[in-house]
Motif scaffolding. Structure first.
Motif, PDB file in Angstrom:
ATOM      1  N   ASN A  84      24.555  35.974 -10.235  1.00 20.76           N
ATOM      2  CA  ASN A  84      23.239  35.347 -10.414  1.00 20.76           C
ATOM      3  C   ASN A  84      23.201  33.973  -9.758  1.00 20.76           C
ATOM      4  OD1 ASN A  84      22.231  37.536 -11.826  1.00 20.76           O
ATOM      5  ND2 ASN A  84      22.774  36.694 -13.824  1.00 20.76           N
ATOM      6  N   GLY A  85      24.250  33.198  -9.929  1.00 24.95           N
ATOM      7  CA  GLY A  85      24.312  31.901  -9.270  1.00 24.95           C
ATOM      8  C   GLY A  85      24.345  32.026  -7.757  1.00 24.95           C
ATOM      9  N   ALA A  86      25.040  33.052  -7.261  1.00 21.46           N
ATOM     10  CA  ALA A  86      25.116  33.260  -5.811  1.00 21.46           C
ATOM     11  C   ALA A  86      23.745  33.566  -5.229  1.00 21.46           C
ATOM     12  CB  ALA A  86      26.092  34.392  -5.501  1.00 21.46           C
ATOM     13  N   ILE A  87      22.970  34.403  -5.920  1.00 24.91           N
ATOM     14  CA  ILE A  87      21.643  34.759  -5.421  1.00 24.91           C
ATOM     15  C   ILE A  87      20.723  33.541  -5.415  1.00 24.91           C
ATOM     16  CG2 ILE A  87      19.551  36.051  -6.006  1.00 24.91           C
ATOM     17  CD1 ILE A  87      21.451  38.337  -6.879  1.00 24.91           C
ATOM     18  N   GLU A  88      20.746  32.749  -6.501  1.00 19.17           N
ATOM     19  CA  GLU A  88      19.895  31.563  -6.541  1.00 19.17           C
ATOM     20  C   GLU A  88      20.286  30.572  -5.452  1.00 19.17           C
ATOM     21  OE1 GLU A  88      17.199  31.422  -8.463  1.00 19.17           O
ATOM     22  OE2 GLU A  88      17.784  33.408  -9.183  1.00 19.17           O
ATOM     23  N   GLU A  89      21.583  30.426  -5.197  1.00 19.29           N
ATOM     24  CA  GLU A  89      22.034  29.508  -4.154  1.00 19.29           C
ATOM     25  C   GLU A  89      21.646  30.024  -2.772  1.00 19.29           C
ATOM     26  OE1 GLU A  89      24.333  26.147  -2.472  1.00 19.29           O
ATOM     27  OE2 GLU A  89      22.719  26.630  -3.864  1.00 19.29           O
ATOM     28  N   MET A  90      21.715  31.343  -2.562  1.00 12.86           N
ATOM     29  CA  MET A  90      21.252  31.903  -1.291  1.00 12.86           C
ATOM     30  C   MET A  90      19.776  31.609  -1.079  1.00 12.86           C
ATOM     31  SD  MET A  90      23.066  35.662  -1.200  1.00 12.86           S
ATOM     32  CE  MET A  90      24.850  35.856  -1.230  1.00 12.86           C
ATOM     33  N   VAL A  91      18.965  31.821  -2.109  1.00 12.15           N
ATOM     34  CA  VAL A  91      17.527  31.589  -1.978  1.00 12.15           C
ATOM     35  C   VAL A  91      17.258  30.108  -1.703  1.00 12.15           C
ATOM     36  CG1 VAL A  91      15.304  31.685  -3.166  1.00 12.15           C
ATOM     37  CG2 VAL A  91      16.911  33.579  -3.402  1.00 12.15           C
ATOM     38  N   ARG A  92      17.958  29.226  -2.416  1.00 16.50           N
ATOM     39  CA  ARG A  92      17.799  27.781  -2.162  1.00 16.50           C
ATOM     40  C   ARG A  92      18.196  27.434  -0.732  1.00 16.50           C
ATOM     41  NH1 ARG A  92      20.482  23.113  -1.326  1.00 16.50           N
ATOM     42  NH2 ARG A  92      22.466  24.234  -1.175  1.00 16.50           N
ATOM     43  N   TYR A  93      19.349  27.894  -0.314  1.00  8.86           N
ATOM     44  CA  TYR A  93      19.912  27.533   0.980  1.00  8.86           C
ATOM     45  C   TYR A  93      19.077  28.098   2.128  1.00  8.86           C
ATOM     46  CZ  TYR A  93      23.853  26.180   4.002  1.00  8.86           C
ATOM     47  OH  TYR A  93      24.654  25.576   4.940  1.00  8.86           O
TER      48      TYR A  93
ATOM     49  N   ASP B  77      24.030  24.106 -10.041  1.00  9.83           N
ATOM     50  CA  ASP B  77      22.837  24.325 -10.862  1.00  9.83           C
ATOM     51  C   ASP B  77      21.634  24.335  -9.925  1.00  9.83           C
ATOM     52  OD1 ASP B  77      20.791  24.450 -12.660  1.00  9.83           O
ATOM     53  OD2 ASP B  77      21.149  22.479 -13.558  1.00  9.83           O
ATOM     54  N   THR B  78      21.116  25.522  -9.677  1.00 11.68           N
ATOM     55  CA  THR B  78      20.011  25.655  -8.719  1.00 11.68           C
ATOM     56  C   THR B  78      18.664  25.812  -9.415  1.00 11.68           C
ATOM     57  OG1 THR B  78      20.352  28.049  -8.630  1.00 11.68           O
ATOM     58  CG2 THR B  78      21.484  26.717  -6.967  1.00 11.68           C
ATOM     59  N   LYS B  79      18.618  25.572 -10.715  1.00  7.07           N
ATOM     60  CA  LYS B  79      17.372  25.821 -11.454  1.00  7.07           C
ATOM     61  C   LYS B  79      16.146  25.151 -10.838  1.00  7.07           C
ATOM     62  CE  LYS B  79      19.540  26.705 -15.948  1.00  7.07           C
ATOM     63  NZ  LYS B  79      19.752  26.208 -17.326  1.00  7.07           N
ATOM     64  N   PRO B  80      16.256  23.933 -10.295  1.00  7.41           N
ATOM     65  CA  PRO B  80      15.034  23.320  -9.761  1.00  7.41           C
ATOM     66  C   PRO B  80      14.607  23.829  -8.393  1.00  7.41           C
ATOM     67  CG  PRO B  80      16.838  21.695  -9.967  1.00  7.41           C
ATOM     68  CD  PRO B  80      17.409  23.044 -10.203  1.00  7.41           C
ATOM     69  N   HIS B  81      15.332  24.762  -7.769  1.00 10.55           N
ATOM     70  CA  HIS B  81      14.979  25.136  -6.393  1.00 10.55           C
ATOM     71  C   HIS B  81      13.587  25.751  -6.323  1.00 10.55           C
ATOM     72  CE1 HIS B  81      15.072  29.555  -6.088  1.00 10.55           C
ATOM     73  NE2 HIS B  81      16.128  29.571  -6.872  1.00 10.55           N
ATOM     74  N   VAL B  82      12.976  25.635  -5.139  1.00 11.88           N
ATOM     75  CA  VAL B  82      11.611  26.143  -4.944  1.00 11.88           C
ATOM     76  C   VAL B  82      11.607  27.251  -3.900  1.00 11.88           C
ATOM     77  CG1 VAL B  82      10.434  24.060  -5.727  1.00 11.88           C
ATOM     78  CG2 VAL B  82      11.165  24.217  -3.328  1.00 11.88           C
ATOM     79  N   GLY B  83      12.693  28.017  -3.827  1.00 12.66           N
ATOM     80  CA  GLY B  83      12.781  29.121  -2.876  1.00 12.66           C
ATOM     81  C   GLY B  83      11.824  30.254  -3.166  1.00 12.66           C
ATOM     82  N   PHE B  84      11.343  30.340  -4.424  1.00 11.38           N
ATOM     83  CA  PHE B  84      10.314  31.314  -4.780  1.00 11.38           C
ATOM     84  C   PHE B  84       8.956  30.636  -4.943  1.00 11.38           C
ATOM     85  CE2 PHE B  84      14.093  33.623  -6.548  1.00 11.38           C
ATOM     86  CZ  PHE B  84      13.980  34.760  -5.766  1.00 11.38           C
ATOM     87  N   GLY B  85       8.815  29.466  -4.360  1.00  6.60           N
ATOM     88  CA  GLY B  85       7.614  28.666  -4.542  1.00  6.60           C
ATOM     89  C   GLY B  85       7.813  27.655  -5.653  1.00  6.60           C
ATOM     90  N   GLY B  86       6.926  26.674  -5.706  1.00  5.09           N
ATOM     91  CA  GLY B  86       7.021  25.667  -6.744  1.00  5.09           C
ATOM     92  C   GLY B  86       6.481  26.171  -8.059  1.00  5.09           C
ATOM     93  N   PRO B  87       6.748  25.448  -9.157  1.00  5.82           N
ATOM     94  CA  PRO B  87       6.219  25.851 -10.460  1.00  5.82           C
ATOM     95  C   PRO B  87       4.699  25.753 -10.482  1.00  5.82           C
ATOM     96  CG  PRO B  87       7.138  23.636 -10.568  1.00  5.82           C
ATOM     97  CD  PRO B  87       7.494  24.180  -9.214  1.00  5.82           C
TER      98      PRO B  87
ATOM     99  N   ASN C 116      11.623  38.114  -9.916  1.00  2.81           N
ATOM    100  CA  ASN C 116      12.645  38.847 -10.679  1.00  2.81           C
ATOM    101  C   ASN C 116      12.974  40.192 -10.047  1.00  2.81           C
ATOM    102  OD1 ASN C 116      13.131  36.873 -12.610  1.00  2.81           O
ATOM    103  ND2 ASN C 116      11.470  37.580 -13.929  1.00  2.81           N
ATOM    104  N   LEU C 117      11.985  40.816  -9.417  1.00  2.00           N
ATOM    105  CA  LEU C 117      12.261  42.060  -8.708  1.00  2.00           C
ATOM    106  C   LEU C 117      13.169  41.798  -7.515  1.00  2.00           C
ATOM    107  CD1 LEU C 117      11.855  45.062  -8.140  1.00  2.00           C
ATOM    108  CD2 LEU C 117       9.738  44.478  -6.928  1.00  2.00           C
ATOM    109  N   ALA C 118      12.898  40.740  -6.763  1.00  2.00           N
ATOM    110  CA  ALA C 118      13.745  40.399  -5.616  1.00  2.00           C
ATOM    111  C   ALA C 118      15.172  40.111  -6.070  1.00  2.00           C
ATOM    112  CB  ALA C 118      13.166  39.190  -4.884  1.00  2.00           C
ATOM    113  N   ARG C 119      15.315  39.373  -7.167  1.00  2.00           N
ATOM    114  CA  ARG C 119      16.659  39.096  -7.699  1.00  2.00           C
ATOM    115  C   ARG C 119      17.371  40.398  -8.067  1.00  2.00           C
ATOM    116  NH1 ARG C 119      13.630  34.682 -10.904  1.00  2.00           N
ATOM    117  NH2 ARG C 119      14.358  32.701  -9.992  1.00  2.00           N
ATOM    118  N   GLN C 120      16.643  41.302  -8.687  1.00  2.00           N
ATOM    119  CA  GLN C 120      17.220  42.578  -9.121  1.00  2.00           C
ATOM    120  C   GLN C 120      17.683  43.396  -7.924  1.00  2.00           C
ATOM    121  OE1 GLN C 120      14.488  44.623 -11.659  1.00  2.00           O
ATOM    122  NE2 GLN C 120      15.765  46.418 -11.961  1.00  2.00           N
TER     123      GLN C 120
END
Length: 409
Positions: free
Chosen positions: A284-293, A346-356, A365-369
């Motif tokens: 899960n961390g790897a996917i979030e970091e990929m999206v951020r990066y 900790d990639t929680k603040p990333h905006v790779g899926f758009g901003g809040p 969540n589908l893309a993550r899955q």
């Protein structure tokens, strides 16, 4: 620095040079203004202010009443006749119209619906890897990354098997259109191809939608065209627009991240080794970091609805701002050592899926899955899979797309 985000030549530069330019822009006291040139077949504007800091992108994303998605979020904006022909996409709407459409489609991405897709996603990933083993390594995009998202979307809507090759072909044409157009002749060619592709997709789904009204099947398409408990459903034009959005946006995020991801895991063997040492702990961390990066979608435009101030910059009603997600995701004030690929950060603040805010990616969540399942299948069955050489990138100021990436195992 000599930087012009509105100039196509900027987007021809290597990613490293572009990242250095955005780093310089983040250090400026206020957002920088970039005048725009006339682009064939697009609505030319006076220019835009570049929002490159994480805090500015988050503020504009959260405050949708002040920073409007209307008339369009793409940069530059398409001409007005496009909406008349193709209908209006959710991403180009504000509330209450946006809220109504999102209510209708959100139930299709509920945790229960996504859990019900898992067996199908696992089966699709297994078939893809079966084919890779049988055919041998070639292009990771064509053989892996481009196949899975469209397969899942077609399964969700129960698109007949005989139509799926056409769907894939039309999506590839639309993806090419998100690239920059270096000449008038190429602009005309891509615009015509894109128009025909979108019309074909819309006609296809509207025809299937009529069939599902008469004979619902319990699939996503049937849910969209038959009224929900509040009596809401999509019209033909809304269905066509949503189908195009789902296929392009829902495809590109997972596709681009997976294609860049195999390169990142190859270039960072220590991170790959850490991931494989305990896949369930780190994926899960790897996917979030990929999206951020990666920041698979690089920018969206907003229109200021009333005079306001942003970080000391006085904005007037009608001014345009562009949210640069890739720059926000490398903001040094938010991410330590932001240019380093680190799956434990900790990639929680990333905006790779758009901003809040109201326009946060509906299919995140589908893309993550999809990515979690695909990387599990690949790294379990082909533990030595790796990219070869550099990727061929789409020349685009919007879509961080990989056209091809050689690989081996």
């Amino acid at each position: 620095m000599n930087i012009d985000l509105a100039d196509l030549n900027f987007w021809r530069k290597p990613p490293k040079e572009r990242n250095e330019a955005f780093a310089w822009l983040r250090q400026q006291e206020q957002p920088v203004f970039f005048p725009e040139k006339k682009v064939p077949f697009l609505r030319s504007g006076k220019g835009f202010y570049a929002l490159v800091r994480h805090a500015d992108v988050v503020e504009a994303s959260r405050n949708a009443k002040l920073f409007s998605s209307e008339p369009a979020v793409t940069n530059p904006e398409p001409p007005g006749w496009v909406k008349q022909v193709f209908g209006e996409s959710m991403v180009n709407m504000d509330d209450p119209r946006h809220a109504r459409l999102r209510r209708i489609v959100t139930r299709s991405f509920s945790p229960r619906m996504l859990a019900g897709l898992q067996d199908d996603i696992e089966a699709a990933c297994a078939r893809i890897v079966d084919d890779v083993i049988k055919d041998g390594p070639g292009d990771f995009v064509e053989q892996v990354a481009a196949r899975l998202p469209i397969h899942v979307i077609c399964d969700m809507l129960d698109i007949p098997r005989e139509l799926r090759a056409k769907v894939h072909q039309h999506v590839d044409i639309s993806t090419a259109y998100t690239g920059v157009r270096p000449s008038l002749a190429r602009s005309v060619q891509l615009a015509g191809q894109n128009m025909l592709a979108l019309l074909a997709l819309q006609r296809m789904v509207i025809k299937l939608g009529h069939e599902r009204v008469a004979q619902p099947k319990g699939d996503l398409l049937s849910l969209l065209v038959n009224a929900n408990p509040d009596g809401e459903k999509l019209t033909d034009k809304e269905l066509g627009s949503f189908f195009a959005l789902l296929l392009v946006a829902g495809n590109e995020t997972a596709r681009n991240t997976m294609a860049h991801g195999i390169k990142l895991l190859t270039d960072h063997p220590a991170q790959r080794e850490l991931l494989m040492s305990d896949f369930d702990k780190h994926i899960n961390g790897a996917i979030e970091e990929m999206v951020r990066y990666v920041s698979p979608i690089m920018q969206f435009r907003r229109t200021v609805t009333e005079d306001c101030s942003l970080r000391g910059l006085e904005l007037k009603r009608g001014d345009k701002v562009v949210l640069f997600y890739g720059s926000a995701n490398r903001d040094e004030s938010v991410f330590d050592d932001a240019d380093t690929f680190d799956i434990t950060r900790d990639t929680k603040p990333h905006v790779g899926f758009g901003g809040p805010g109201p326009h946060f990616c509906l299919g995140a969540n589908l893309a993550r899955q999809e990515m979690r399942t695909m990387f599990r299948e690949l790294l379990t069955r082909l533990p030595d899979i790796r990219s070869v050489g550099e990727p061929e990138l789409l020349l685009s100021n919007f879509d961080n797309s990989v056209r091809s990436q050689a690989f081996t195992f």
